[in-house]
Design an enzyme around this catalytic site. Structure first.
Site, PDB file in Angstrom:
ATOM      1  N   ASN A   7       0.873  -1.171   0.000  1.00 55.60           N
ATOM      2  CA  ASN A   7       0.000   0.000   0.000  1.00 55.60           C
ATOM      3  C   ASN A   7       0.914   1.225   0.000  1.00 55.60           C
ATOM      4  O   ASN A   7       1.449   1.607   1.036  1.00 55.60           O
ATOM      5  CB  ASN A   7      -0.880  -0.045   1.258  1.00 55.60           C
ATOM      6  CG  ASN A   7      -1.872   1.091   1.307  1.00 55.60           C
ATOM      7  OD1 ASN A   7      -1.839   1.992   0.471  1.00 55.60           O
ATOM      8  ND2 ASN A   7      -2.758   1.050   2.284  1.00 55.60           N
ATOM      9  N   ARG A  90      -2.526  -2.070  -3.556  1.00 63.33           N
ATOM     10  CA  ARG A  90      -3.759  -1.332  -3.320  1.00 63.33           C
ATOM     11  C   ARG A  90      -3.798  -0.101  -4.222  1.00 63.33           C
ATOM     12  O   ARG A  90      -2.846   0.681  -4.253  1.00 63.33           O
ATOM     13  CB  ARG A  90      -3.828  -0.884  -1.860  1.00 63.33           C
ATOM     14  CG  ARG A  90      -5.070  -0.095  -1.610  1.00 63.33           C
ATOM     15  CD  ARG A  90      -5.031   0.627  -0.297  1.00 63.33           C
ATOM     16  NE  ARG A  90      -6.253   1.405  -0.168  1.00 63.33           N
ATOM     17  CZ  ARG A  90      -6.346   2.519   0.530  1.00 63.33           C
ATOM     18  NH1 ARG A  90      -5.310   2.987   1.170  1.00 63.33           N
ATOM     19  NH2 ARG A  90      -7.484   3.161   0.587  1.00 63.33           N
ATOM     20  N   HIS A 180     -13.352   2.591  -0.129  1.00 61.69           N
ATOM     21  CA  HIS A 180     -13.288   1.587   0.951  1.00 61.69           C
ATOM     22  C   HIS A 180     -13.891   0.245   0.532  1.00 61.69           C
ATOM     23  O   HIS A 180     -14.358  -0.524   1.380  1.00 61.69           O
ATOM     24  CB  HIS A 180     -14.072   2.054   2.204  1.00 61.69           C
ATOM     25  CG  HIS A 180     -13.555   3.305   2.840  1.00 61.69           C
ATOM     26  ND1 HIS A 180     -14.390   4.289   3.312  1.00 61.69           N
ATOM     27  CD2 HIS A 180     -12.305   3.728   3.092  1.00 61.69           C
ATOM     28  CE1 HIS A 180     -13.681   5.276   3.829  1.00 61.69           C
ATOM     29  NE2 HIS A 180     -12.400   4.955   3.698  1.00 61.69           N
ATOM     30  N   HIS A 208     -18.303   1.834   7.409  1.00 59.03           N
ATOM     31  CA  HIS A 208     -16.846   1.972   7.602  1.00 59.03           C
ATOM     32  C   HIS A 208     -16.625   3.390   8.125  1.00 59.03           C
ATOM     33  O   HIS A 208     -16.667   4.356   7.367  1.00 59.03           O
ATOM     34  CB  HIS A 208     -16.124   1.742   6.269  1.00 59.03           C
ATOM     35  CG  HIS A 208     -14.638   1.928   6.355  1.00 59.03           C
ATOM     36  ND1 HIS A 208     -13.736   0.897   6.252  1.00 59.03           N
ATOM     37  CD2 HIS A 208     -13.896   3.046   6.541  1.00 59.03           C
ATOM     38  CE1 HIS A 208     -12.512   1.370   6.386  1.00 59.03           C
ATOM     39  NE2 HIS A 208     -12.583   2.672   6.551  1.00 59.03           N
ATOM     40  N   LEU A 209     -16.433   3.490   9.437  1.00 58.24           N
ATOM     41  CA  LEU A 209     -16.328   4.814  10.059  1.00 58.24           C
ATOM     42  C   LEU A 209     -14.914   5.013  10.595  1.00 58.24           C
ATOM     43  O   LEU A 209     -14.529   4.429  11.613  1.00 58.24           O
ATOM     44  CB  LEU A 209     -17.358   4.950  11.196  1.00 58.24           C
ATOM     45  CG  LEU A 209     -18.815   4.582  10.848  1.00 58.24           C
ATOM     46  CD1 LEU A 209     -19.719   4.756  12.065  1.00 58.24           C
ATOM     47  CD2 LEU A 209     -19.345   5.386   9.667  1.00 58.24           C
ATOM     48  N   GLY A 210     -14.143   5.791   9.862  1.00 60.38           N
ATOM     49  CA  GLY A 210     -12.771   6.090  10.271  1.00 60.38           C
ATOM     50  C   GLY A 210     -12.510   7.563  10.003  1.00 60.38           C
ATOM     51  O   GLY A 210     -13.450   8.357   9.974  1.00 60.38           O
ATOM     52  N   ARG A 241     -13.274  16.205   6.264  1.00 57.58           N
ATOM     53  CA  ARG A 241     -14.007  16.404   4.991  1.00 57.58           C
ATOM     54  C   ARG A 241     -15.460  16.781   5.253  1.00 57.58           C
ATOM     55  O   ARG A 241     -16.084  16.230   6.156  1.00 57.58           O
ATOM     56  CB  ARG A 241     -13.971  15.110   4.161  1.00 57.58           C
ATOM     57  CG  ARG A 241     -12.607  14.799   3.613  1.00 57.58           C
ATOM     58  CD  ARG A 241     -12.591  13.449   2.915  1.00 57.58           C
ATOM     59  NE  ARG A 241     -11.503  12.634   3.440  1.00 57.58           N
ATOM     60  CZ  ARG A 241     -11.368  11.342   3.229  1.00 57.58           C
ATOM     61  NH1 ARG A 241     -12.246  10.683   2.511  1.00 57.58           N
ATOM     62  NH2 ARG A 241     -10.350  10.679   3.747  1.00 57.58           N
ATOM     63  N   ARG A 285     -11.725  10.672  19.628  1.00 58.28           N
ATOM     64  CA  ARG A 285     -11.402  10.572  21.060  1.00 58.28           C
ATOM     65  C   ARG A 285     -11.408  11.959  21.692  1.00 58.28           C
ATOM     66  O   ARG A 285     -11.915  12.149  22.799  1.00 58.28           O
ATOM     67  CB  ARG A 285     -10.049   9.891  21.265  1.00 58.28           C
ATOM     68  CG  ARG A 285     -10.112   8.408  20.952  1.00 58.28           C
ATOM     69  CD  ARG A 285      -8.748   7.794  20.821  1.00 58.28           C
ATOM     70  NE  ARG A 285      -8.139   8.149  19.528  1.00 58.28           N
ATOM     71  CZ  ARG A 285      -7.181   7.453  18.949  1.00 58.28           C
ATOM     72  NH1 ARG A 285      -6.687   6.388  19.549  1.00 58.28           N
ATOM     73  NH2 ARG A 285      -6.692   7.803  17.790  1.00 58.28           N
ATOM     74  N   GLU A 334     -15.131   0.560  15.192  1.00 59.68           N
ATOM     75  CA  GLU A 334     -14.674  -0.520  16.072  1.00 59.68           C
ATOM     76  C   GLU A 334     -14.465  -0.071  17.514  1.00 59.68           C
ATOM     77  O   GLU A 334     -14.486  -0.886  18.428  1.00 59.68           O
ATOM     78  CB  GLU A 334     -13.353  -1.112  15.533  1.00 59.68           C
ATOM     79  CG  GLU A 334     -13.524  -1.881  14.233  1.00 59.68           C
ATOM     80  CD  GLU A 334     -12.200  -2.210  13.563  1.00 59.68           C
ATOM     81  OE1 GLU A 334     -11.212  -2.472  14.271  1.00 59.68           O
ATOM     82  OE2 GLU A 334     -12.160  -2.202  12.310  1.00 59.68           O
ATOM     83  N   ASN A 335     -14.222   1.242  17.698  1.00 61.55           N
ATOM     84  CA  ASN A 335     -13.769   1.701  19.028  1.00 61.55           C
ATOM     85  C   ASN A 335     -14.653   2.710  19.744  1.00 61.55           C
ATOM     86  O   ASN A 335     -14.462   2.935  20.931  1.00 61.55           O
ATOM     87  CB  ASN A 335     -12.369   2.330  18.908  1.00 61.55           C
ATOM     88  CG  ASN A 335     -11.338   1.318  18.458  1.00 61.55           C
ATOM     89  OD1 ASN A 335     -11.080   0.350  19.159  1.00 61.55           O
ATOM     90  ND2 ASN A 335     -10.786   1.517  17.286  1.00 61.55           N
ATOM     91  N   GLU A 386      -8.320  -4.968   5.225  1.00 64.26           N
ATOM     92  CA  GLU A 386      -8.231  -4.697   3.792  1.00 64.26           C
ATOM     93  C   GLU A 386      -7.079  -5.466   3.142  1.00 64.26           C
ATOM     94  O   GLU A 386      -7.194  -5.916   1.999  1.00 64.26           O
ATOM     95  CB  GLU A 386      -8.087  -3.185   3.566  1.00 64.26           C
ATOM     96  CG  GLU A 386      -9.391  -2.455   3.864  1.00 64.26           C
ATOM     97  CD  GLU A 386      -9.227  -0.978   4.141  1.00 64.26           C
ATOM     98  OE1 GLU A 386      -8.669  -0.631   5.193  1.00 64.26           O
ATOM     99  OE2 GLU A 386      -9.672  -0.161   3.320  1.00 64.26           O
TER     100      GLU A 386
HETATM  101  P1  ADP Z   1      -8.180   6.028   8.640  1.00 61.46           P
HETATM  102  O1  ADP Z   1      -9.291   6.432   7.727  1.00 61.46           O
HETATM  103  O2  ADP Z   1      -7.094   7.051   8.746  1.00 61.46           O
HETATM  104  O3  ADP Z   1      -7.687   4.620   8.447  1.00 61.46           O
HETATM  105  P2  ADP Z   1      -9.124   4.994  11.183  1.00 61.46           P
HETATM  106  O4  ADP Z   1      -9.998   3.904  10.666  1.00 61.46           O
HETATM  107  O5  ADP Z   1      -7.849   4.628  11.840  1.00 61.46           O
HETATM  108  O6  ADP Z   1      -8.874   6.097  10.073  1.00 61.46           O
HETATM  109  O7  ADP Z   1     -10.010   5.861  12.232  1.00 61.46           O
HETATM  110  C1  ADP Z   1      -9.511   6.935  12.935  1.00 61.46           C
HETATM  111  C2  ADP Z   1     -10.580   7.418  13.903  1.00 61.46           C
HETATM  112  O8  ADP Z   1     -10.898   6.361  14.815  1.00 61.46           O
HETATM  113  C3  ADP Z   1     -10.175   8.614  14.744  1.00 61.46           C
HETATM  114  O9  ADP Z   1     -11.211   9.581  14.728  1.00 61.46           O
HETATM  115  C4  ADP Z   1     -10.065   8.036  16.147  1.00 61.46           C
HETATM  116  O10 ADP Z   1     -10.504   8.955  17.093  1.00 61.46           O
HETATM  117  C5  ADP Z   1     -11.030   6.896  16.128  1.00 61.46           C
HETATM  118  N1  ADP Z   1     -10.699   5.989  17.246  1.00 61.46           N
HETATM  119  C6  ADP Z   1     -11.363   5.901  18.407  1.00 61.46           C
HETATM  120  N2  ADP Z   1     -10.818   5.024  19.239  1.00 61.46           N
HETATM  121  C7  ADP Z   1      -9.746   4.545  18.644  1.00 61.46           C
HETATM  122  C8  ADP Z   1      -8.745   3.613  19.017  1.00 61.46           C
HETATM  123  N3  ADP Z   1      -8.760   2.994  20.195  1.00 61.46           N
HETATM  124  N4  ADP Z   1      -7.799   3.363  18.114  1.00 61.46           N
HETATM  125  C9  ADP Z   1      -7.778   3.979  16.922  1.00 61.46           C
HETATM  126  N5  ADP Z   1      -8.704   4.861  16.516  1.00 61.46           N
HETATM  127  C10 ADP Z   1      -9.671   5.161  17.356  1.00 61.46           C
END
Ligand code: ADP
Length: 398
Positions: A7, A90, A180, A208-210, A241, A285, A334-335, A386
């Site tokens: 990647n 990727r 994604h 997919h929430l990141g 965004r 966070r 996930e978190n 992925e």
């Molecule tokens: P990317 O799109 O950069 O891959 P990620 O899937 O790593 O993003 O998601 C990042 C987001 O996940 C951040 O907003 C972060 O606050 C949230 N998050 C919450 N708890 C955790 C944790 N324990 N570890 C990693 N990310 C976390």
């Protein structure tokens, strides 16, 4: 069979070496600051970690160093480069040029470089640089391109078209492509396995929430709609965004702020989203701790994110004519328990019974069910992977 997954970013190169018989990760790591002073490779293998500090003026040197790490005395996991059967790369955007994973030939390389760069100007050139570097260092090894957009290739025209002149879509390829895809594909497949059902039987909304977030409607194992668009700027508001916004408001803003076209797009990508709303951070966070301390704009950003995500869940239940399962994945999915709870709040009318205790449980990296036993709609947290999808598609193609 061993597959190397690569990647490549503009100044980074992440990799995993996966044994396809067991689907275990044998080694992984990443080169940072390629082409910048102080470049280094953090590599893991044999249960150990090692940092290689070496000047990496370009991706070719980076991939040479990765191979060196894979053969290393302490952390190495292979005896010779010939043990790597193929490399899966990727690639973020395929346009309409590639519908599925594709073996690299000179024609494929030419199409990638001549046609797709303008679709993802930050990402696709980096992927091509990584690919060329691998081809130079491993000329005999098959190279495969795996696209983030492929899983969305099954969307019907009515879902992927914008309401612009049809000729403009035809001439310029302006349409929804989504993003994604490998993650949505993976978690939808894992959900079916977990529920003991065939993918064909299920209507799933995958969230997919990141940092970037997208929501996809997976009907019978196939994507029928997704929230991201021509680029990953569309859909829900994200870390930085804006997500969906009226095009006229964009022109109005550009005029008021004296921004050029490209400055405006950069603004929408980098200065908006929950970061812009909260004025505090793009990291969830920080937003959660801000909201706990009474920061109203942190709270507002969280509310907006959950509300917009919920609206996609509802819209996609309508688009599929039903809903069996909601999946949460990626960093936030996930978190971040409060976000999951807010997204599911008020969805009882769809047959959702949310289990707050299960939702508050610890993330142990496994699949977790956070709906009540008698919930018609199952709610699952599924860690995404992925790299494994890229490795599987590469192996399948061979
Ligand atoms: P990317 O799109 O950069 O891959 P990620 O899937 O790593 O993003 O998601 C990042 C987001 O996940 C951040 O907003 C972060 O606050 C949230 N998050 C919450 N708890 C955790 C944790 N324990 N570890 C990693 N990310 C976390």
């Amino acid at each position: 069979m061993k597959i190397l997954v690569v990647n490549a970013g503009s100044s980074s190169l992440k990799y995993q070496l996966i044994d396809m018989e067991t689907e275990k990760v044998l080694a992984k790591g990443g080169c940072e600051r390629i082409g910048i002073n102080g470049s280094l490779l953090k590599a893991k293998g044999n249960g150990k970690e090692k940092v290689f500090t070496k000047d990496m003026p370009n991706h070719k040197v980076a991939i040479q160093l990765v191979l060196h790490a894979l053969l290393d005395e302490q952390i190495g996991v292979i005896k010779s480069m010939e043990e790597i059967d193929a490399v899966g790369h990727r690639v973020v955007a395929s346009g309409e040029y590639f519908k599925k994973a594709t073996l690299v030939t000179p024609e494929v390389l030419q199409t990638l470089e001549e046609k797709t760069f303008e679709l993802a100007p930050l990402h696709n050139p980096a992927a091509a640089t990584g690919l060329r570097a691998c081809m130079e260092v491993m000329p005999e090894t098959p190279m495969v391109l795996v696209f983030d957009t492929s899983f969305h290739a099954t969307m019907p025209e009515k879902a992927y078209l914008y309401g612009i002149a049809y000729e403009d879509y035809k001439n310029f390829g302006v349409r929804k492509y989504g993003a994604h895809g490998t993650s949505h594909k993976f978690v939808a497949g894992e959900a079916a396995k977990f529920l003991g059902k065939a993918p064909e039987e299920l209507k799933i909304v995958t969230c997919h929430l990141g940092n970037g977030s997208s929501i996809t409607a997976v009907d019978g194992g196939k994507c029928i709609d997704t929230s991201m668009g021509f680029t990953p700027l569309a859909g829900v508001l994200m870390g930085t965004r804006s997500g969906d916004i009226d095009a006229s408001a964009v022109e109005f803003l550009a005029r008021k702020k004296g921004m050029s076209h490209s400055e405006t797009v950069t603004y929408l990508n980098k200065n908006c989203g929950v970061s812009g709303i909260s004025g505090v951070s793009s990291d969830f966070r920080d937003l959660i701790s801000g909201a706990k301390k009474g920061n109203k704009r942190c709270d507002l950003a969280l509310e907006m994110f959950a509300y917009q995500t919920k609206k996609f869940v509802g819209a996609y239940a309508a688009a599929m004519g039903g809903l069996d399962c909601i999946v949460f994945t990626a960093g936030i999915g996930e978190n971040t328990a409060p976000v999951r709870e807010k997204v599911c709040e008020g969805l009882e009318f769809l047959g959702v019974k949310f289990n707050q205790r299960a939702n508050a449980g610890k993330n142990d990296g496994s699949i977790r069910e956070i709906s009540k036993k008698n919930s018609k709609v199952k709610i699952l947290i599924i860690p995404t992977n992925e790299e494994l999808v890229i490795a599987r598609e590469t192996a399948e193609l061979l």
